[in-house]
Design a protein around this motif. Sequence first.
Motif, PDB file in Angstrom:
ATOM      1  N   ILE A 192      -1.955  48.220  54.318  1.00 47.20           N
ATOM      2  CA  ILE A 192      -0.534  48.456  54.568  1.00 47.20           C
ATOM      3  C   ILE A 192       0.014  47.271  55.340  1.00 47.20           C
ATOM      4  O   ILE A 192      -0.530  46.889  56.378  1.00 47.20           O
TER       5      ILE A 192
ATOM      6  N   VAL B 120       2.238  48.335  50.460  1.00 46.75           N
ATOM      7  CA  VAL B 120       0.841  48.681  50.296  1.00 46.75           C
ATOM      8  C   VAL B 120       0.289  47.708  49.265  1.00 46.75           C
ATOM      9  O   VAL B 120       0.953  47.431  48.268  1.00 46.75           O
TER      10      VAL B 120
ATOM     11  N   MET C 278      -2.947  56.255  48.349  1.00 45.75           N
ATOM     12  CA  MET C 278      -2.172  56.094  49.579  1.00 45.75           C
ATOM     13  C   MET C 278      -0.843  56.861  49.506  1.00 45.75           C
ATOM     14  O   MET C 278      -0.025  56.750  50.424  1.00 45.75           O
TER      15      MET C 278
ATOM     16  N   ALA D  70       1.569  56.113  47.663  1.00 44.39           N
ATOM     17  CA  ALA D  70       2.606  55.077  47.607  1.00 44.39           C
ATOM     18  C   ALA D  70       3.123  54.956  46.179  1.00 44.39           C
ATOM     19  O   ALA D  70       2.533  55.498  45.244  1.00 44.39           O
TER      20      ALA D  70
ATOM     21  N   VAL E 172       5.578  52.338  50.488  1.00 45.54           N
ATOM     22  CA  VAL E 172       5.241  53.623  51.070  1.00 45.54           C
ATOM     23  C   VAL E 172       6.390  54.570  50.757  1.00 45.54           C
ATOM     24  O   VAL E 172       7.552  54.273  51.027  1.00 45.54           O
TER      25      VAL E 172
ATOM     26  N   GLU F 112       4.847  58.372  56.033  1.00 42.99           N
ATOM     27  CA  GLU F 112       3.562  57.747  56.359  1.00 42.99           C
ATOM     28  C   GLU F 112       2.719  57.646  55.100  1.00 42.99           C
ATOM     29  O   GLU F 112       2.716  58.563  54.283  1.00 42.99           O
ATOM     30  N   PRO F 113       1.994  56.565  54.941  1.00 42.62           N
ATOM     31  CA  PRO F 113       1.045  56.515  53.823  1.00 42.62           C
ATOM     32  C   PRO F 113      -0.126  57.447  54.090  1.00 42.62           C
ATOM     33  O   PRO F 113      -0.393  57.825  55.239  1.00 42.62           O
TER      34      PRO F 113
ATOM     35  N   CYS G  71      -3.960  58.200  54.423  1.00 44.25           N
ATOM     36  CA  CYS G  71      -5.150  57.414  54.744  1.00 44.25           C
ATOM     37  C   CYS G  71      -6.388  58.294  54.662  1.00 44.25           C
ATOM     38  O   CYS G  71      -6.311  59.508  54.793  1.00 44.25           O
TER      39      CYS G  71
END
Lengths: 291, 291
Positions: free
Chosen positions: A12, A22, A59, A61, A121, A125-126, A128
């Motif tokens: 990121i 990303v 992710m 994304a 993203v 929040e991405p 993880c």
Amino acid sequence: MLRLGPGDDAAILRLGQRSEAVVTVDLLTDGVDFRLSEIDPRRAGRKALAVSLSDIAAMAARPTAAVVAVALPEQNGRELGEQLFLGMLPLAEQFGVAIAGGDTNSWAAPLVISVTVIGEVAGEEPLCRSGARPGDKIVVTGDFGGSILGKHLDFTPRVDESLLLSQRYRLHGGMDVSDGLSLDLSRMATASGVGACVELDAVPVSRAARELAARANDGSSALEHALGDGEDFELLMAVPPDDAQRMIAEQPLDVSLTIVGEFVDEQGLWQLDSQGNRQTLAPRGYEHRLD
Amino acid sequence: MLRLGPGDDAAILRLGQRSEAVVTVDLLTDGVDFRLSEIDPRRAGRKALAVSLSDIAAMAARPTAAVVAVALPEQNGRELGEQLFLGMLPLAEQFGVAIAGGDTNSWAAPLVISVTVIGEVAGEEPLCRSGARPGDKIVVTGDFGGSILGKHLDFTPRVDESLLLSQRYRLHGGMDVSDGLSLDLSRMATASGVGACVELDAVPVSRAARELAARANDGSSALEHALGDGEDFELLMAVPPDDAQRMIAEQPLDVSLTIVGEFVDEQGLWQLDSQGNRQTLAPRGYEHRLD
């Protein structure tokens, strides 16, 4: 400006004041990731892009652009390059990804394709792999095992699924299953500082896994194929129990969602058999081993 | 969200509302871009990153992050991978580039390294090779030719130089010289829809080019080496005359700036000899040819 570096499915980056990007790269080689002598080269090109898109999906994304570098064998390199590109294009269009550039090389060795995908993203929040918490349900898309029979080339990266799930449900963590369900799950648990307990009976075993297991001299059960074959490119997620139950009840995707166990306090990888006995489970899958 | 696609040194992406990212990929192979049997592998790693940084410099952008993918030969792959990384690290630190991720593979073939670098557009506009206008001076950094004697491995990408020049002077267009001064210049002229006329006497010829030309049986003059060898990784810019003269007078860089000719209305590549005669100049350099 680097928020998350090596170790997750994608890195990121913070670019400018507000945007987060990303980025992920995958390199595929003839003889390891596919065999050009056996397949239409367009499927190799498609796979090279799909593998990186799967990392972006992991992710949660939205992929936006790809750059592609190839080392083409000297003989018929131009035609091969065109076929690879033709294989990528429909997938790029499907997911709104611009093929933004590339580097074409020729050499006296087998084909290499490297695809870098950049994404945005999508949510706050991405997703993880380090976010799983004890009590979270382990939720997966699709089914597992036997990918070598074809899915490893023709899978659909779970980009749309990941975006939809992350919008509708709380997801604590996620990754894509590339090296084997049990191995990748153990990595996710380790990254999160927790353990993971798999209900063996709940693991969705693919038809291809059963087909492989039924072959004479195969030596592995269908479940073992599902736990260790890898290249399933399905999503593996840590979901709070309420959201997991709602997700399973609603089944909002074209592909199935299944709870295959839960994350637990005690570190390590565990299995729960049909009698409710808990034992350690040895992670199996594809290790990127180097001499 | 793709502002500039294949064809320039790097692609320009729009990410989010305001930020623009620049992205470039280069893939290097053992036997083509370097010979691992002859050099310290750290120099190969350094070169792989430097080549991509040079593309970012060509856009007058600021590099921020890199992702690296390698296919390592099976024997001693781990050690080789570490050496490559050690070779990249000082250069990454020098330019503030985070090595954000990667993909490590092993196979039964020679080394492949693919480096993708992402950067931010530093000024209002990135520098493109399509921006040259008739009357612009052709300005280059450094000197040319004979890169094979060492510079192709150990060059400094002109990242700082490009940022400084684009801040202080008007630049209409730019690129880096990777395939040969005359060939890359002809490409820039074509991309800009103009011609380019080179004053042969003004071309800065490197000591290495002279050294090569002096070798028995070399068969090329030092000037020919300068015009066609490639891998100089110097900047080639289109600069309005006033700014070009000011640039030359001020010499604001540690490396020399030289006017080597000008862009002209009449398309094609031209040479002006010391008698002031104008003739066509055949572009020479490294063509990425495919069968």
